[in-house]
Design an enzyme around this catalytic site. Sequence first.
Site: not given
Length: 573
Positions: A456-457, A297, A504, A467, A433, A333, A190
């Site tokens: 990502n997931d 988000r 994404c 990750r 995902e 979302r 992150h």
Amino acid sequence: MRQVLSGTAAARGSALGRARVRLPHALDIEEARIPPDEVEPELARFHDAVATVRTEMRDLRERLHGALAQEIGEFLDLHALLLDDPELLSGIDALIRTGLYTADSALRLQRNRIAAVFEGMDDPYLRSRIDDIDQVIGRLHAALHSQRAALQGASGEILVTDTVAPAELAELQAQGVVGVVTAGGSQLSHSAILARSLHLPLVVGAAQALLKINDGDVLAIDGGSGLVVLEPDAADLREHHRRVAEIKRERRQLNRLRREPTRTLDGIDIKLWANAESRNDVTEAHALGAAGVGLYRTEFLFLGSSELPDEEAQFRAYRDAVLAMTGRTVTIRTLDLGADKADKTGLALRDEPNPALGLRGVRLSLARSGLLHTQLRAIARASGYGPLRVLVPMVSGGEEVRAVRRALEDVLRELRAEGRETAAQIPLGAMIEVPSAALALPTFVGLCDFLSIGTNDLVQYLLAADRTNEALEGLYSPLHPAVLRVLRDVVRTGQRRGKPVTVCGEIAADPAFVPLLLALGLTELSLHPATLLEVRRTIRGCDLGRLRAAAPALLRARHRDGIEAWLTAHTPA
């Protein structure tokens, strides 16, 4: 004496400055006691330190906005919860009051007690939470000795440390730090993602940094190559100034692309959507010529508050995003919250054995009575102000999509009966995902109006690799044959049924992956506005026809090395 230390490139940029070395946090405090008549003053000193840290975190939280508020805010909220934990505070109070320990000694003893509990846990995720405990303890220890001012006046300096927490990065930049070198860390962490958003040069994994670098040493760091030069010579300085000039020139060139089309060399338009969560993000996306908001988000409305946002608060946020895009579609979302994110509302479950596989995303929305209904009402009301879509996170199969679609249809009927203005129809999409959703997609794609691949997931779950875990850095990679095949299959399924597919996540924001994504059939990407122009520039240098023709060779690659070689051969000059 000149030395070159190697690390891993984590955030591009070149920095030159004196080193500010911060040794790894370890409370090497000798056990010390106080006489009984000093107990109350010592307790007051500790409570003042707690108040100082609370104020620091609150002030930083208020200064943040957009993606930084989302990413850094999660850590600040978690640290605020830890700071309010009676186990931590009352334990320290007791050690001072009954054990007659100094506040420093009590801090160390209580830290070690809690760490022993965490280290005895079987679940690796929960064991890793000791890092958050240490960061909170570190803030308290610094506040006890007024050391938070230690980095004040750090203008033009380069921080050298073991690791850097995401919540620190905005503070460091505000204090004038021009670059960061860490002995540990990962380019996928992150912190690294945030450093890239901040354009703060970052080199991670420079194992020798704390052994070789001293306070005041002159450093030249290159966040693009991962090199750290200690006591640079004239040639190094020339190279640094060349890189700085090149970066400035590149940024000027990128700014010229703000109004240019996102079109390949062979004339194919590619849609670049923006990820956003605030009016600032949406405004920036509009100014950069984004096709729309591909991922809005909504978690930011729920994080950092002890009360659930009501329908009106949510409606205003969604309506403002729609109005700010002036006719370009906004994809909202639904709540993607779980125990892996700090939540003061009590909405998410506490102490889940494995939060990454727990009650999160759409699972939480469906499990909490009224939660989804309120959010969908707010979204549907906002649809009366401009084009809007709904995206469902953490889908594992068709039943969840079906349940949300039924709920959305019920809400639309309800609002119309109340005489409220809504869109005639609101497109509904699923985030792919979870591996089961990718594999079962042909069975429920008909329920979806569009698809969004959350890389990502998806990569994390496909490879069973966290990750953010440094030990797995070599394993977690989107350049794995299994990942490419899943991406190709999802894209093909969408194309066959006429459903738009967007990617994404970090892979969409990295220009290096653009040729690969285009080759696999993707024509829509959603990314943070900070890298939108770089991705647009790369797309404008690609020949889509040639990339598609080379896709079979890409998919025949059996190892990561082969995929990297393909990318090297097909990256625009």
